[in-house]
Design an enzyme around this catalytic site. Structure first.
Site, mmCIF file in Angstrom:
data_model
loop_
_atom_site.group_PDB
_atom_site.id
_atom_site.type_symbol
_atom_site.label_atom_id
_atom_site.label_comp_id
_atom_site.label_asym_id
_atom_site.label_seq_id
_atom_site.Cartn_x
_atom_site.Cartn_y
_atom_site.Cartn_z
ATOM 1 N N LYS A 1 0.840 -1.196 0.000
ATOM 2 C CA LYS A 1 0.000 0.000 0.000
ATOM 3 C C LYS A 1 0.877 1.249 0.000
ATOM 4 O O LYS A 1 1.607 1.499 0.946
ATOM 5 C CB LYS A 1 -0.925 -0.015 1.223
ATOM 6 N N THR B 1 -8.768 9.340 8.296
ATOM 7 C CA THR B 1 -8.452 8.083 7.602
ATOM 8 C C THR B 1 -8.208 6.930 8.559
ATOM 9 O O THR B 1 -7.605 5.925 8.177
ATOM 10 C CB THR B 1 -7.208 8.282 6.719
ATOM 11 N N GLY C 1 -8.469 3.604 10.289
ATOM 12 C CA GLY C 1 -9.092 2.338 9.926
ATOM 13 C C GLY C 1 -8.937 1.918 8.482
ATOM 14 O O GLY C 1 -9.503 0.901 8.070
ATOM 15 N N THR C 2 -8.151 2.648 7.700
ATOM 16 C CA THR C 2 -8.050 2.308 6.275
ATOM 17 C C THR C 2 -7.456 0.912 6.052
ATOM 18 O O THR C 2 -7.928 0.163 5.194
ATOM 19 C CB THR C 2 -7.191 3.339 5.520
ATOM 20 N N GLY C 3 -6.402 0.569 6.810
ATOM 21 C CA GLY C 3 -5.762 -0.735 6.603
ATOM 22 C C GLY C 3 -6.676 -1.889 6.948
ATOM 23 O O GLY C 3 -6.784 -2.863 6.198
ATOM 24 N N CYS C 4 -7.344 -1.796 8.095
ATOM 25 C CA CYS C 4 -8.294 -2.833 8.506
ATOM 26 C C CYS C 4 -9.407 -2.964 7.484
ATOM 27 O O CYS C 4 -9.836 -4.069 7.123
ATOM 28 C CB CYS C 4 -8.906 -2.489 9.864
#
Length: 264
Positions: free
Chosen positions: A173, A204, A206-209
């Protein structure tokens, strides 16, 4: 029958990341979300004030309870905190016939450590080899491989370093780079460059989860990896665009944006 997806991750009391984000994502994407809680955090928009990992026996019991009775069509892992938890979860996943998305969570959005340094080798040698898709961000790539990404040209080198540990696919990412939000999906032979406009929105959390859960949801519905990741990227881009202020710090992405007919 609604596909079932199991998230194995930590709880975020603020509701923006972790188990809470995973279950919201799964609901939004039309799958049945189930959970194995690995840790409890005291967390809000300003950061992580405390974290307590659950005993390995409690994690194993939750997993067996769900998988042995209900079954799963896909699995997603997030915060695993310690080497003992990483190794136990990797063993459980290795014995389950379902695609698995591994989000090798190392630090929170605010820079708080969520993985013991002693657990890094277990992630490399136990968890990544059982992953269908690994989804590290640039900080996690550096933590796991020592490769520091400064530009898009470095993404291939980063992906190769992660793939060397055994996942079938990796999404590196590149959201922390300047310019468009670009991610590289590869299995070492084919490449998919996923680009999206960068939204001027600081909320932003929580984007990875959310991305990892979205990929797992699409895999559970039977999509091949490239299509699942592309659909997940589109969903996350919309969630970032709709992110909102919450508390005094970094607010969460909006997991329900598509349900309200919003445009990304």
């Amino acid at each position: 029958m609604i596909p079932g997806v199991l998230t194995v991750a930590g709880s975020d009391s603020g509701g923006g990341a972790g188990i809470q984000a995973d279950l919201k994502t799964m609901l939004a994407l039309g799958v049945h979300g189930m959970s194995v809680i690995t840790a409890v955090t005291a967390q809000n928009s300003l950061g992580v004030q405390g974290a307590w990992e659950l005993p390995v026996d409690a994690v194993r019991a939750q997993y067996r309870s769900v998988v042995d009775d209900i079954g799963v069509q896909a699995i997603k892992t997030g915060m695993l905190a310690s080497a003992e938890l990483v190794e136990a979860v990797a063993e459980l996943i290795g014995g389950t016939d379902a695609p698995t998305v591994v989000d090798p969570v190392g630090v929170s959005k605010h820079g708080d450590s969520l993985l013991a340094a002693s657990a890094l080798d277990s992630v490399r040698t136990k968890l990544l080899p059982v992953a269908t898709v690994a989804t590290p961000n640039l900080d996690e790539v550096a933590q796991l491989t020592g490769v520091h990404v400064e530009s898009e040209d470095d993404l291939r080198r980063a992906a190769a370093a992660v793939l060397a540990y055994g996942p079938r696919w990796v999404v590196v990412k590149g959201g922390h780079l300047s310019g468009d939000a670009v991610d590289l999906l590869t299995d070492g032979s084919e490449e998919h460059w996923l680009r999206a406009p960068r939204h001027d929105n600081r909320h932003t959390h929580g984007t990875g989860c959310t991305l990892a859960s979205a990929i797992a949801s699409q895999l559970a519905k039977g999509q091949p990896v490239p299509e699942a990741v592309a659909a997940a990227k589109e969903y996350v881009t919309g969630a970032i665009a709709a992110g909102f202020a919450l508390g005094g710090g970094i607010g969460p992405v909006d997991h329900g944006w598509a349900l309200r007919g919003c445009e990304p």
